[in-house]
Motif scaffolding. Structure first.
Motif, mmCIF file in Angstrom:
data_model
loop_
_atom_site.group_PDB
_atom_site.id
_atom_site.type_symbol
_atom_site.label_atom_id
_atom_site.label_comp_id
_atom_site.label_asym_id
_atom_site.label_seq_id
_atom_site.Cartn_x
_atom_site.Cartn_y
_atom_site.Cartn_z
ATOM 1 N N ILE A 52 49.784 32.794 45.822
ATOM 2 C CA ILE A 52 48.762 32.271 44.898
ATOM 3 C C ILE A 52 47.370 32.509 45.480
ATOM 4 O O ILE A 52 46.433 32.900 44.753
ATOM 5 C CB ILE A 52 49.002 30.775 44.626
ATOM 6 C CG1 ILE A 52 50.264 30.601 43.784
ATOM 7 C CG2 ILE A 52 47.801 30.158 43.911
ATOM 8 C CD1 ILE A 52 50.728 29.161 43.646
ATOM 9 N N CYS A 53 47.208 32.315 46.790
ATOM 10 C CA CYS A 53 45.919 32.604 47.445
ATOM 11 C C CYS A 53 45.571 34.083 47.311
ATOM 12 O O CYS A 53 44.411 34.446 47.069
ATOM 13 C CB CYS A 53 45.971 32.199 48.914
ATOM 14 S SG CYS A 53 46.027 30.414 49.194
ATOM 15 N N CYS A 54 46.578 34.954 47.462
ATOM 16 C CA CYS A 54 46.348 36.392 47.284
ATOM 17 C C CYS A 54 45.892 36.700 45.859
ATOM 18 O O CYS A 54 44.969 37.505 45.646
ATOM 19 C CB CYS A 54 47.618 37.174 47.608
ATOM 20 S SG CYS A 54 48.063 37.229 49.352
ATOM 21 N N ALA A 55 46.529 36.065 44.884
ATOM 22 C CA ALA A 55 46.175 36.296 43.485
ATOM 23 C C ALA A 55 44.729 35.881 43.214
ATOM 24 O O ALA A 55 43.975 36.601 42.531
ATOM 25 C CB ALA A 55 47.129 35.529 42.576
ATOM 26 N N ILE A 56 44.327 34.741 43.756
ATOM 27 C CA ILE A 56 42.951 34.262 43.563
ATOM 28 C C ILE A 56 41.961 35.205 44.226
ATOM 29 O O ILE A 56 40.912 35.540 43.653
ATOM 30 C CB ILE A 56 42.807 32.835 44.125
ATOM 31 C CG1 ILE A 56 43.655 31.852 43.294
ATOM 32 C CG2 ILE A 56 41.344 32.397 44.131
ATOM 33 C CD1 ILE A 56 43.760 30.470 43.900
ATOM 34 N N ALA A 57 42.281 35.664 45.442
ATOM 35 C CA ALA A 57 41.375 36.569 46.159
ATOM 36 C C ALA A 57 41.206 37.888 45.416
ATOM 37 O O ALA A 57 40.093 38.435 45.334
ATOM 38 C CB ALA A 57 41.910 36.815 47.571
ATOM 39 N N LEU A 58 42.288 38.421 44.876
ATOM 40 C CA LEU A 58 42.203 39.682 44.131
ATOM 41 C C LEU A 58 41.349 39.528 42.876
ATOM 42 O O LEU A 58 40.549 40.413 42.545
ATOM 43 C CB LEU A 58 43.606 40.156 43.756
ATOM 44 C CG LEU A 58 44.463 40.684 44.918
ATOM 45 C CD1 LEU A 58 45.913 40.836 44.493
ATOM 46 C CD2 LEU A 58 43.910 42.004 45.429
ATOM 47 N N ALA A 59 41.516 38.414 42.180
ATOM 48 C CA ALA A 59 40.702 38.179 40.981
ATOM 49 C C ALA A 59 39.234 37.982 41.347
ATOM 50 O O ALA A 59 38.326 38.487 40.656
ATOM 51 C CB ALA A 59 41.231 36.963 40.224
ATOM 52 N N ALA A 60 38.970 37.273 42.449
ATOM 53 C CA ALA A 60 37.588 37.025 42.872
ATOM 54 C C ALA A 60 36.893 38.311 43.296
ATOM 55 O O ALA A 60 35.669 38.459 43.132
ATOM 56 C CB ALA A 60 37.574 36.010 44.019
ATOM 57 N N ALA A 61 37.645 39.265 43.843
ATOM 58 C CA ALA A 61 37.047 40.526 44.304
ATOM 59 C C ALA A 61 36.466 41.348 43.163
ATOM 60 O O ALA A 61 35.627 42.233 43.383
ATOM 61 C CB ALA A 61 38.098 41.344 45.052
ATOM 62 N N ILE A 62 36.894 41.057 41.936
ATOM 63 C CA ILE A 62 36.382 41.807 40.784
ATOM 64 C C ILE A 62 34.885 41.584 40.612
ATOM 65 O O ILE A 62 34.142 42.506 40.220
ATOM 66 C CB ILE A 62 37.142 41.377 39.509
ATOM 67 C CG1 ILE A 62 38.613 41.775 39.613
ATOM 68 C CG2 ILE A 62 36.498 41.974 38.256
ATOM 69 C CD1 ILE A 62 39.477 41.226 38.488
ATOM 70 N N VAL A 63 34.414 40.373 40.908
ATOM 71 C CA VAL A 63 33.011 40.021 40.638
ATOM 72 C C VAL A 63 32.034 40.925 41.391
ATOM 73 O O VAL A 63 31.166 41.563 40.763
ATOM 74 C CB VAL A 63 32.749 38.534 40.953
ATOM 75 C CG1 VAL A 63 31.273 38.203 40.760
ATOM 76 C CG2 VAL A 63 33.617 37.646 40.066
ATOM 77 N N PRO A 64 32.090 41.034 42.740
ATOM 78 C CA PRO A 64 31.123 41.901 43.411
ATOM 79 C C PRO A 64 31.249 43.366 43.023
ATOM 80 O O PRO A 64 30.237 44.095 42.987
ATOM 81 C CB PRO A 64 31.416 41.690 44.903
ATOM 82 C CG PRO A 64 32.781 41.109 44.961
ATOM 83 C CD PRO A 64 32.947 40.325 43.709
ATOM 84 N N ILE A 65 32.463 43.816 42.704
ATOM 85 C CA ILE A 65 32.633 45.216 42.318
ATOM 86 C C ILE A 65 31.961 45.501 40.980
ATOM 87 O O ILE A 65 31.273 46.520 40.799
ATOM 88 C CB ILE A 65 34.126 45.587 42.310
ATOM 89 C CG1 ILE A 65 34.657 45.597 43.745
ATOM 90 C CG2 ILE A 65 34.348 46.950 41.655
ATOM 91 C CD1 ILE A 65 36.129 45.846 43.860
#
Length: 417
Positions: free
Chosen positions: A389-402
């Motif tokens: 679940i932490c991995c899923a949140i981190a992957l979704a959050a990485a979309i913002v700066p990109i």
């Protein structure tokens, strides 16, 4: 090559470079060890009594060296070109890998072999191979990077097949020597054949009027790059991606068993990971040539995030497991070529090696540390759910700066540093 060259001619004109870079990437660092060490780990554990954590510690050591030495190698590649540095490093990498066959049971000696493999093979990484591709491709840079870095998927398939076949008749020591010989016997001739000499190499994205001056390169200086908004947005995006997408794949066999996938299905599903990585690299490369790269990245990251959430369930079906593994593998397949593409597009190729070296190092730390962190989460919780679940949140959050990178900038052609 110049900007007005027809796209189809880029692949036709640079086919030798593309072939050589792809095959050399398949036998480069850390790819060769990453996809073969798991085969020898049970042998080391049985022969020497080492723990699997100690055996896999070599990957963490190589990741630290990439972070420390990668930027230095990147600057040398910017200055001297990819051809010579790549050839020398393939020799060092092969010798370093073959030295694993000398293992006596000393863990210090084992880590020294890892140190030599990583340090002397540092010029045979994606830093060097993506540098050559980014300099010589413009309009088809994405697909060219995707093909080149698909070498890792090729390695994942071939080195496992060879090692599993060779260990019985040759023994594990001679098998490691044979694998270590490949970068020397095959890789060096390939890079000398396919990579252009420094004076002959074309520069992608340079106007035709500037091609007569080979030193003219578009993009930021090192100082400008490290102060730029684009550099920090890429770093902010790719650091969590490295941890979150790199963590599940090495643990996938145990993850699937934890969600009640049968042993035979586990073998069948995980054996397809190399193929999904290949698909991700090549299809992703084509997509970023034809569509805005951050948007393509956002879609893939959302799919990978959904894959993590699927695997975080208590029990999943065979089809759900296949979908999750395909999404994570395809996203993993696109990571390195997307990183290379974004650097070339948003920072330019003037100081490409130095910039890629730093970001590649940060990415390597995440990719090397992520599996251990996820394994630790399993040890503490008794399952992978919280970690995934932490991995899923981190992957979704990485979309913002990109996505905040915005439109592709246009650089003036300037003399290199």
């Amino acid at each position: 090559m110049n900007e007005v060259t027809a796209p189809a001619s880029e692949l036709r004109q640079n086919w030798k470079l593309l072939v050589a870079a792809t095959l050399c990437a398949a036998m480069g660092m850390p790819t060769l060890a990453l996809f073969s060490i798991g085969i020898f780990a049970p042998i080391f554990a049985k022969a020497f009594g080492w723990s699997f954590a100690a055996i896999m510690g070599g990957l963490a050591l190589s990741s630290v060296l990439i972070l420390l030495v990668g930027p230095i190698v990147g600057r040398r590649v910017d200055r001297y070109g990819s051809r010579g540095i790549g050839a020398i490093s393939l020799a060092g990498l092969g010798i370093g890998y073959a030295s694993f066959a000398l293992a006596t049971g000393s863990i210090v000696q084992y880590y020294l072999s890892w140190f030599c493999f990583a340090l002397f093979g540092m010029g045979a990484t994606a830093i060097t191979f993506s540098h050559a591709i980014s300099r010589n491709f413009s309009r088809q840079r994405g697909i060219a990077l995707g093909i080149t870095l698909s070498g890792s998927g090729l390695c994942a398939i071939l080195v496992k097949l060879f090692a599993n076949w060779a260990i019985d008749p040759l023994g594990w020591r001679m098998t490691m020597v044979a694998i270590g010989a490949v970068p020397i016997v095959v890789g060096i001739p390939l890079i000398l054949w396919g990579f252009p000499r420094r004076s002959e190499g074309a520069v992608a994205s340079v106007p035709e009027s500037a091609v007569s001056a080979p030193a003219a390169l578009p993009g930021m200086t090192r100082g400008e790059a490290f102060r730029s908004r684009a550099f920090w947005l890429i770093a902010l995006g790719f650091t969590p991606i490295a941890f979150a997408n790199g963590a599940p794949l090495p643990n996938m066999e145990n993850i699937l068993q934890a969600v009640s996938v049968g042993p035979e299905d586990v073998v069948r599903i995980t054996s397809l990971m190399g193929g999904f990585i290949l698909i991700g690299r090549i299809a992703g490369g084509w997509l970023i040539d034809h569509f805005w790269a951050p948007a393509v990245a956002a879609v893939l990251l959302l799919l990978a995030s959904a894959g993590c959430m699927l695997l975080a369930q208590d029990q999943i079906t065979h089809v759900q497991a296949m979908i999750a593994v395909a999404a994570l593998s395809a996203a993993a397949g696109m990571e390195y070529d997307l990183l290379a593409f974004l650097i070339a597009r948003y920072i330019g190729v003037r100081s490409y090696g130095a910039v890629y070296g730093i970001l590649f190092g940060l990415f390597a730390i995440g990719a090397g540390g992520g599996p251990a962190l996820l394994g630790r989460a399993f040890d503490l919780a008794g399952n992978y759910a919280i970690g995934l679940i932490c991995c899923a949140i981190a992957l979704a959050a990485a979309i913002v700066p990109i996505l905040l990178l915005g439109r592709y900038p246009v650089f003036e052609t300037v003399a290199p540093e």
